[in-house]
Design an enzyme around this catalytic site. Structure first.
Site, mmCIF file in Angstrom:
data_model
loop_
_atom_site.group_PDB
_atom_site.id
_atom_site.type_symbol
_atom_site.label_atom_id
_atom_site.label_comp_id
_atom_site.label_asym_id
_atom_site.label_seq_id
_atom_site.Cartn_x
_atom_site.Cartn_y
_atom_site.Cartn_z
ATOM 1 N N ARG A 209 0.820 -1.223 0.000
ATOM 2 C CA ARG A 209 0.000 0.000 0.000
ATOM 3 C C ARG A 209 0.849 1.265 0.000
ATOM 4 O O ARG A 209 0.425 2.299 -0.513
ATOM 5 C CB ARG A 209 -0.902 0.022 1.241
ATOM 6 C CG ARG A 209 -2.080 -0.906 1.179
ATOM 7 C CD ARG A 209 -2.734 -0.998 2.526
ATOM 8 N NE ARG A 209 -1.723 -1.322 3.549
ATOM 9 C CZ ARG A 209 -1.971 -1.474 4.828
ATOM 10 N NH1 ARG A 209 -3.193 -1.291 5.282
ATOM 11 N NH2 ARG A 209 -1.011 -1.770 5.679
ATOM 12 N N LYS B 149 3.026 -20.243 5.453
ATOM 13 C CA LYS B 149 2.301 -20.416 6.709
ATOM 14 C C LYS B 149 2.062 -19.075 7.402
ATOM 15 O O LYS B 149 2.870 -18.173 7.218
ATOM 16 C CB LYS B 149 3.076 -21.355 7.643
ATOM 17 C CG LYS B 149 4.279 -20.691 8.311
ATOM 18 C CD LYS B 149 4.743 -21.451 9.526
ATOM 19 C CE LYS B 149 5.674 -20.576 10.310
ATOM 20 N NZ LYS B 149 6.327 -21.195 11.434
ATOM 21 N N HIS C 141 9.449 -23.523 4.306
ATOM 22 C CA HIS C 141 10.845 -23.264 3.925
ATOM 23 C C HIS C 141 11.791 -24.366 4.412
ATOM 24 O O HIS C 141 12.898 -24.495 3.908
ATOM 25 C CB HIS C 141 11.302 -21.863 4.353
ATOM 26 C CG HIS C 141 11.502 -21.708 5.821
ATOM 27 N ND1 HIS C 141 10.494 -21.319 6.651
ATOM 28 C CD2 HIS C 141 12.576 -21.880 6.602
ATOM 29 C CE1 HIS C 141 10.944 -21.272 7.882
ATOM 30 N NE2 HIS C 141 12.217 -21.613 7.888
ATOM 31 N N LYS D 202 15.579 -26.609 2.497
ATOM 32 C CA LYS D 202 16.928 -26.762 3.076
ATOM 33 C C LYS D 202 17.645 -27.921 2.415
ATOM 34 O O LYS D 202 17.057 -28.976 2.181
ATOM 35 C CB LYS D 202 16.835 -26.993 4.595
ATOM 36 C CG LYS D 202 16.436 -25.732 5.348
ATOM 37 C CD LYS D 202 16.417 -25.986 6.836
ATOM 38 C CE LYS D 202 15.974 -24.753 7.592
ATOM 39 N NZ LYS D 202 17.001 -23.712 7.682
ATOM 40 N N GLU E 289 14.633 -23.537 19.578
ATOM 41 C CA GLU E 289 15.091 -22.156 19.423
ATOM 42 C C GLU E 289 15.551 -21.647 20.779
ATOM 43 O O GLU E 289 14.992 -22.044 21.807
ATOM 44 C CB GLU E 289 13.964 -21.285 18.889
ATOM 45 C CG GLU E 289 13.624 -21.632 17.454
ATOM 46 C CD GLU E 289 12.417 -20.870 16.956
ATOM 47 O OE1 GLU E 289 12.421 -19.633 17.062
ATOM 48 O OE2 GLU E 289 11.479 -21.522 16.498
ATOM 49 N N ASP F 260 2.082 -23.467 15.150
ATOM 50 C CA ASP F 260 3.138 -22.690 14.497
ATOM 51 C C ASP F 260 4.247 -23.581 13.927
ATOM 52 O O ASP F 260 4.853 -23.235 12.918
ATOM 53 C CB ASP F 260 3.736 -21.700 15.511
ATOM 54 C CG ASP F 260 4.630 -20.659 14.847
ATOM 55 O OD1 ASP F 260 4.204 -20.095 13.820
ATOM 56 O OD2 ASP F 260 5.756 -20.428 15.339
ATOM 57 N N HIS G 124 6.194 -27.612 9.865
ATOM 58 C CA HIS G 124 7.600 -28.012 9.732
ATOM 59 C C HIS G 124 7.882 -29.420 10.266
ATOM 60 O O HIS G 124 8.497 -30.240 9.585
ATOM 61 C CB HIS G 124 8.515 -27.025 10.466
ATOM 62 C CG HIS G 124 8.328 -25.601 10.045
ATOM 63 N ND1 HIS G 124 8.235 -25.222 8.726
ATOM 64 C CD2 HIS G 124 8.225 -24.451 10.760
ATOM 65 C CE1 HIS G 124 8.073 -23.909 8.663
ATOM 66 N NE2 HIS G 124 8.062 -23.424 9.881
ATOM 67 N N LYS H 280 10.588 -22.683 22.408
ATOM 68 C CA LYS H 280 11.303 -21.407 22.478
ATOM 69 C C LYS H 280 12.129 -21.371 23.749
ATOM 70 O O LYS H 280 11.804 -22.029 24.739
ATOM 71 C CB LYS H 280 10.296 -20.252 22.545
ATOM 72 C CG LYS H 280 9.282 -20.241 21.427
ATOM 73 C CD LYS H 280 9.856 -19.621 20.205
ATOM 74 C CE LYS H 280 8.821 -19.510 19.104
ATOM 75 N NZ LYS H 280 9.432 -19.219 17.813
#
Ligand code: NAP
Length: 485
Positions: free
Chosen positions: A51, A150, A180, A184, A218, A237, A242, A333
């Site tokens: 935009r 996603k 993604h 890999k 992570e 998520d 994945h 996480k």
């Protein structure tokens, strides 16, 4: 040289959301890197759309800044940068309104013979809106591709609705759903290792494989995207997309040919063979505060949140190949390290002729996605030196950067995937029925813990997750691998 460059036809890639984070960090730098290895053909155009009222010159300046920030300095050659910037254009388009569509149609009409791809790097709520507008503006030709990423729905019903909305204007062969992880190198190598070597396939079944562990860990928390994450959680998520994709590639049958629909048929069969999950197969966690570090509840600014920042799952595949071999999945996480890997743990020899050594873990094939992409085989050998037959374990290391000549030459996942879109190769993209089947597996369990009002267990930042995650494997006589790099 690791990658071989396969030429692609001249194309127009329209990036909706070209001023956003994904475009700046991944899409534009990936396209530049493909140009730097001479894969982007002469005349190819990258057309930004968003935009923001910006001129072409302003968008080019923004693109240059993105390259300077996200491309390794030694790859930024002035003549190549200039060439790339010259291929970049911009049209202000409001996805939800009327502005800009005629201008976009006019621009695309200048090159009717170019392959046309629309990358929707925007909020998912705009996917269907943009698909409708592309059709209404007459720019979605029968050979155009549309790329989405996603989250592809938040449950089965919304994923179905999205598939139906996209398929009003695009056939399945035109829709590229990116995960993604599939771009890999190591993930593709999993298929090469399995199907291009006679060595592993005879052992790749419940008779020889004790269990499989898939970890995507992570070390950072959710600060910065807390509001989005809190509506999603680790199951939606990470697991639904994945981890499921990694599970499918590990467990699938060999397809008859390396052909997009044959590969995707085999992955779909794995998802459909998954035993329905029970609450006792799942451990959910939320990281707590420690020292100066904030807790999950602080990060999402929702003290009542029951969303999980960690999940561990024990999955079973009910088919002839895998019945009896557990697949353990975990992701979270603020864990002890940033690490993604698949570990296939083989059974012990049926009878040992050597003295027992307590801490031997047995043969394993470890496929590491990050960091240091590569494959390691853990084997048992004799501890060198005198003193009798003492056994020890060593890794047979195939870190690709070491074996194939430097990490810098490993193409990033998005580079490969965007070029596959242009080439029209859907092998590494999820088909609509795969996405729906994956939701069908995770939905009942999300409903079950919502109905039960169950709370995630707390875990310490920098750990490997809540204590019950250890129990999930130890109750089967197994041990998680350490989360360490
Ligand atoms: P972002 O930084 O918020 O960017 C959103 C983009 O959409 C901006 O360029 C924005 O530009 C544009 N936009 C918003 N409303 C629009 C409208 N009505 N018409 C046209 N353009 C509009 O988001 P992002 O992080 O890049 O993520 C984009 C998508 O990729 C999301 O679906 C996200 O879930 C997914 N994704 C992102 C990542 C990542 O690493 N960032 C990873 C995986 C998936 P204007 O404000 O100028 O319109």
């Amino acid at each position: 040289m690791v990658s071989t460059v396969i030429p692609v036809q001249p194309f127009d890639l329209v990036i909706f959301g070209a001023t956003g984070d994904l475009a700046k960090r991944k899409i534009l730098p990936s396209l530049y890197r493909r140009l730097a290895v001479h894969q982007m053909p002469e005349g190819a155009r990258v057309i930004g759309a968003a935009r923001s009222k910006m001129t072409r010159a302003e968008f080019r300046k923004q693109t240059l800044a993105a390259l300077q920030e996200f491309v390794a300095p030694d790859l930024l050659k002035p003549d190549l940068v200039e060439q790339f910037i010259a291929s970049v254009d911009y049209v202000p388009v409001d996805a939800g309104g009327e502005d800009g569509w005629a201008q976009l149609a006019k621009k695309l009409g200048e090159k009717p013979d170019h392959i046309r791809a629309f990358y929707l790097s925007v909020a998912p709520a705009l996917f269907a809106v943009i698909a409708d507008k592309l059709a209404a503006a007459g720019v979605a030709t029968p050979s155009s591709r549309i790329v989405v990423e996603k989250p592809l729905g938040k449950d089965l019903a919304s994923a179905r609705a999205l598939n139906a909305q996209l398929s009003k204007h695009f056939t399945e062969a035109q829709i590229y759903r990116i995960d993604h992880y599939l771009g890999k190198e190591t993930v593709q190598n999993l298929m090469a290792i399995r199907f291009a070597n006679a060595l592993f396939e005879p052992l790749w079944n419940a008779r020889y494989v004790d269990h499989v562990q898939i970890t995507v860990a992570e070390n950072l928390g959710v600060a910065g995207r807390g509001e989005y994450y809190d509506k999603s959680g680790a199951m939606r998520d990470m697991v639904q997309n994945h981890l499921m994709q990694l599970l499918c590639l590990t467990a699938m049958e060999p397809p008859a040919h390396f052909e997009p629909n044959m590969v995707r048929d085999e992955k779909l069969k794995v998802i459909r063979s998954l035993e329905p999950l029970k609450l006792s197969d799942i451990v959910r966690g939320q990281y707590r505060a420690n020292g100066s570090g904030s807790s999950y509840l602080d990060d999402v600014k929702n003290p009542q949140s029951r969303t999980e920042s960690f999940i561990a799952i024990r999955a079973h595949i009910q088919n002839w190949r895998w019945a009896g071999t557990p697949f353990y999945l975990r992701t979270g996480k603020k864990l002890s390290a940033r690490l993604s890997e698949i570990c296939v743990v083989f059974r012990d020899p049926p009878h040992s002729i050597f003295p027992k050594v307590d801490d031997l873990r047995g043969n394993a094939l470890i496929i590491r996605l990050q960091p240091n992409e590569g494959i390691t085989m853990r084997v048992t050998i004799k501890d060198p030196g005198p003193g009798g037959m003492r056994l020890t374990e060593v890794p047979l290391d195939m870190t690709f950067a070491k074996a194939l000549g430097g990490e810098a030459e490993m193409p990033e996942a998005y580079e490969r995937l965007i070029m596959d879109v242009i080439r029209g190769d859907q092998t590494l993209f999820m088909r609509g029925d795969e996405v729906e089947a994956a939701w069908s597996w995770v939905d009942p369990i999300i409903d079950a813990w919502t109905d039960a009002g169950s709370k995630p267990q707390q875990y310490d930042p920098g750990s490997a997750g809540p204590i019950d995650a250890y129990k999930l494997t130890s109750s089967d006589g197994h041990l998680w691998r350490e989360i360490a790099t």
